[in-house]
Design an enzyme around this catalytic site. Structure first.
Site, short mmCIF file in Angstrom:
data_model
loop_
_atom_site.label_atom_id
_atom_site.label_comp_id
_atom_site.label_asym_id
_atom_site.label_seq_id
_atom_site.Cartn_x
_atom_site.Cartn_y
_atom_site.Cartn_z
N GLU A 137 40.47 -27.73 20.37
CA GLU A 137 41.23 -28.29 21.24
C GLU A 137 42.10 -27.40 22.00
O GLU A 137 42.21 -27.66 23.24
CB GLU A 137 42.07 -29.21 20.32
CG GLU A 137 41.43 -30.51 19.60
CD GLU A 137 41.08 -29.97 18.14
OE1 GLU A 137 41.14 -31.04 17.50
OE2 GLU A 137 40.92 -29.03 18.14
N CYS A 179 46.79 -29.31 16.02
CA CYS A 179 46.15 -29.66 17.14
C CYS A 179 46.62 -31.19 17.56
O CYS A 179 46.49 -31.61 18.74
CB CYS A 179 44.72 -29.41 17.14
SG CYS A 179 43.91 -27.89 16.87
N ALA A 216 8.83 -19.79 -1.10
CA ALA A 216 7.44 -19.45 -0.53
C ALA A 216 6.38 -19.78 -1.36
O ALA A 216 6.35 -19.24 -2.59
CB ALA A 216 7.55 -18.13 0.18
N ARG A 257 20.09 -16.79 6.01
CA ARG A 257 20.90 -15.88 5.06
C ARG A 257 22.26 -15.83 6.08
O ARG A 257 23.45 -15.71 5.47
CB ARG A 257 20.35 -14.72 4.72
CG ARG A 257 19.25 -14.84 3.88
CD ARG A 257 18.60 -13.60 3.30
NE ARG A 257 17.48 -13.72 2.37
CZ ARG A 257 16.72 -12.48 2.02
NH1 ARG A 257 16.82 -11.48 2.51
NH2 ARG A 257 15.62 -12.72 1.13
N LEU A 296 18.06 -8.80 -0.38
CA LEU A 296 18.71 -10.08 0.03
C LEU A 296 19.79 -9.81 1.26
O LEU A 296 20.79 -10.37 1.17
CB LEU A 296 19.82 -10.67 -1.17
CG LEU A 296 18.83 -10.88 -2.42
CD1 LEU A 296 19.77 -11.29 -3.60
CD2 LEU A 296 17.71 -11.82 -2.25
#
Length: 320
Positions: free
Chosen positions: A58, A94, A164, A193, A213
């Site tokens: 906002e 806000c 997978a 990720r 990772l």
């Protein structure tokens, strides 16, 4: 409310969602929020929450209004995908800013589940005499901030299980290391990720495969690395992540790790990539999908498919 008004409200709320999506990395741990200011079917200002600790959607929307359009605010509608905050945090409320600007109407996508908001922003704006409409594209707005909503309503991270598998349903080969993903799906995996807070694998996967990772096939921060061991119960690990402020978790472990999460009912999405050109004679079978799932998205790329399932009847709204 007439159909034309409903249609217009939905049009500008979709723009809010488009804007909000730009904050998927920077806004964390705050929710993604977009705001659009409209007068006579013309946008005079818009913005989104770019970065945690900086201006909310906002604030940025009002800041984008040109000086010559400031006088139009008294006749304006501000659309916001999430309820305006009513408390002092890193930035002022806000709701107070909206009241100060004197807009004619406020349209809110969904209520904020955060304990310090939960309807207070809407109540404050209404008490100031401003018309407020709530629930425009509510499910879409809740879905966009499913991580934030789950964290605050279920007191745990939003959990994505991902594996997978080969065409005949194996996740590994007893005799050799498998490369199931292709370039495109690997990029999508790393994009995921970069959008989540933490990633978990089991102790055996960590010891055998030494997975990095990381997100080197995409741009963004690497998720926090978590290793599941037999020394800490799964529920304790999840609670520890909650206490650390981790709002989302990807699970990329082996069969036992995934079965532990499924058995405990700790999953919100399940992503299954299948290489339809690859088979294995002997290895580890993929986990069985739970029955309480619906297919959300299905992608195809160079012989691989990626099926994204969402758990049915997720309670993404505040709970008492």
């Amino acid at each position: 409310m007439d159909k034309n008004q409903i249609s217009m409200d939905e049009k500008y709320m979709r723009r809010c969602l488009q804007l909000a999506a730009n904050g998927i990395q920077g806004a964390r741990p705050n929710p993604m929020v977009g705001a659009v200011i409209v007068v006579n079917d013309r946008i005079i200002g818009e913005g989104y929450h770019v970065r945690c600790g900086e201006g909310h959607a906002e604030v940025n929307a009002f800041a984008s209004v040109r000086p010559e359009d400031e006088a139009l605010l008294k006749d304006a509608t501000i659309y916001v995908s999430l309820e305006p905050c009513s408390h002092y945090g890193k930035t002022p409320p806000c709701a107070d800013l909206i009241i100060k600007k004197g807009v004619k109407r406020v349209v809110v996508g969904c209520i904020d589940p955060f304990a310090e908001v939960q309807g207070r922003g809407i109540e404050k704006i209404r008490k100031a005499g401003i018309e407020v409409t709530v629930g425009v594209l509510e499910k879409e707005c809740q879905w966009q901030n499913r991580r934030f909503f789950t964290y605050h309503s279920k007191h745990r991270p939003y959990i994505i299980l991902k594996w997978a598998q080969t065409a005949n349903g194996f996740i590994d080969d007893r005799y050799q290391q498998l490369a199931i993903s292709n370039k495109y799906t690997k990029m999508l995996n790393h994009k995921l990720r970069a959008e989540e807070d933490a990633i978990l694998v089991g102790h055996t996967t960590a010891e055998r495969e030494h997975p990095k990772l990381t997100v080197h096939h995409w741009f963004g921060p690497a998720p926090k690395r978590v290793i599941l061991t037999s020394h800490r119960p799964l529920l304790q690990v999840i609670d520890d992540l909650y206490q650390q402020g981790i709002q989302s978790l990807i699970v990329e472990g082996g069969l036992k790790t995934h079965e532990a999460f499924i058995g405990a009912g700790l999953y919100d999405e399940i992503h299954v990539e299948t290489n339809h050109q690859q088979t294995v004679v002997d290895g580890t079978k993929a986990p069985h999908l739970p029955v309480d799932l619906s297919l959300y998205q299905y992608l195809e790329s160079a012989g691989n498919t990626l099926a994204i399932y969402v758990r049915n009847q997720q309670e993404l709204h505040p709970t008492s």
